[in-house]
Design an enzyme around this catalytic site. Structure first.
Site, PDB file in Angstrom:
ATOM      1  N   GLY A  77      37.807 -10.027   9.988  1.00 43.72           N
ATOM      2  CA  GLY A  77      38.025  -8.614  10.274  1.00 43.72           C
ATOM      3  C   GLY A  77      39.419  -8.319  10.778  1.00 43.72           C
ATOM      4  O   GLY A  77      40.095  -9.180  11.355  1.00 43.72           O
ATOM      5  N   ASN A 126      39.841  -5.096  12.406  1.00 42.25           N
ATOM      6  CA  ASN A 126      39.679  -3.900  13.231  1.00 42.25           C
ATOM      7  C   ASN A 126      40.279  -4.157  14.620  1.00 42.25           C
ATOM      8  O   ASN A 126      40.810  -5.222  14.906  1.00 42.25           O
ATOM      9  CB  ASN A 126      38.209  -3.475  13.319  1.00 42.25           C
ATOM     10  N   SER A 168      25.186  -5.141  17.868  1.00 37.96           N
ATOM     11  CA  SER A 168      25.191  -3.778  18.388  1.00 37.96           C
ATOM     12  C   SER A 168      23.783  -3.339  18.745  1.00 37.96           C
ATOM     13  O   SER A 168      22.805  -3.774  18.131  1.00 37.96           O
ATOM     14  CB  SER A 168      25.777  -2.823  17.337  1.00 37.96           C
ATOM     15  N   TYR A 175      23.906   0.912   7.543  1.00 36.23           N
ATOM     16  CA  TYR A 175      24.716   0.406   8.654  1.00 36.23           C
ATOM     17  C   TYR A 175      23.825  -0.193   9.732  1.00 36.23           C
ATOM     18  O   TYR A 175      24.090  -1.290  10.239  1.00 36.23           O
ATOM     19  CB  TYR A 175      25.564   1.546   9.235  1.00 36.23           C
TER      20      TYR A 175
END
Length: 281
Positions: free
Chosen positions: A38, A40, A162, A181
């Site tokens: 990633g 991000n 999450s 998601y």
């Protein structure tokens, strides 16, 4: 005056929380090899901290432009030349295998694998949701790197998860929109749980790091940088420390990731990525 208070007090509270959550450690990671998926903000903050500690850091994602920019920034700020970026399209099993083959050819050990890749705007639908396909790609990456992780033991895998996984359903992985998601987040939670069960006896620990609901909410906004600083501390702590660590921002309910669901998803994942018998763990 009260207008000033409305702005100042929330900011003061957040920085107070950040100070409490910050991982204060002078641990040096010279000689350690770390792969972070990633590009991000969380991946960047994590890579920067670990590079400052002297680790050899390999960033990988499908965003070449962003990856190259972050690479230059991390090297400049950390003054560590042992940082690199490698392209991997996690929606392509061929691309994942190519990255692993290239890494194996370096004959490097692998001390820490951080799974934090997110879907990029350029990622295409490959028959299932890009979010779920991204999970399958990181599942394959991990499985193919398990032999290296075992040889490098004690080593660890860190999976960012999450609280939104509570809304996920593994029986509907073809869902679109927000549900896709949520499903992908549940996949990561289940994967982390099952991976821990399968690798712990080999000296490879698998841990999950909650990325925080506020980071989820403000991702893509001007506030993302602030909350990524907080969230990345969870990942950094797990990458550096041997202590047990509980996310201070939000506690993921472990009841969501136990039972037969993890084994069921694991079997589905093995089938989807076309694992050979010799590759299964």
């Amino acid at each position: 005056m009260w207008h000033f208070s409305l702005i100042f007090l929330p900011v003061l509270f957040f920085y107070y929380k950040l100070a409490l959550n910050k991982f204060y450690s002078k641990a040096i990671l010279t000689g350690k090899v770390i792969i972070i998926t990633g590009t991000n903000r969380v991946s960047y903050e994590t890579a920067l901290d670990l590079a400052k500690r002297g680790a050899r850091v390999i960033l990988t994602s499908s965003d070449k432009d962003k990856g190259t920019k972050l690479l230059r920034k991390i090297i400049r700020k950390s003054k560590n030349q042992n940082v690199s970026f490698e392209y991997t399209n996690f929606n392509s099993l061929t691309s994942v295998r190519k990255f692993v083959e290239g890494f194996r050819n370096t004959q490097l050990k692998l001390d820490v694998l951080v799974l934090n890749n997110e879907v990029n705007a350029s990622d295409k639908d490959v028959g299932i949701s890009p979010h779920v396909s991204n999970y399958y790609g990181q599942f394959l990456l991990t499985i193919l790197l398990v032999p290296t992780l075992k040889k490098s033991a004690p080593s660890r895998v860190i999976v960012t998860t999450s609280c939104l996984q509570k809304f996920g359903k593994i029986n509907n992985l073809n869902a679109k929109g927000f549900q896709s998601y949520f499903n992908s987040k549940l996949c990561y939670g289940l994967f982390s749980s099952e991976l821990s069960q399968r690798l712990d006896s080999y000296g490879v620990s698998a841990r999950s790091a909650g990325i925080g609901i506020l980071y989820e909410i403000f991702k893509g906004t001007i506030f993302e940088k602030i909350f990524s600083m907080y969230t990345s501390q969870n990942v950094i702590h797990l990458a550096v420390s041997d202590e047990e660590f509980e996310d201070d921002f939000e506690n993921i309910d472990k009841r969501d990731i136990i039972g037969n669901s993890a084994e069921k998803l694991w079997a589905m994942s093995e089938e989807w990525v076309n694992l050979e018998s010799s590759e299964k763990i």
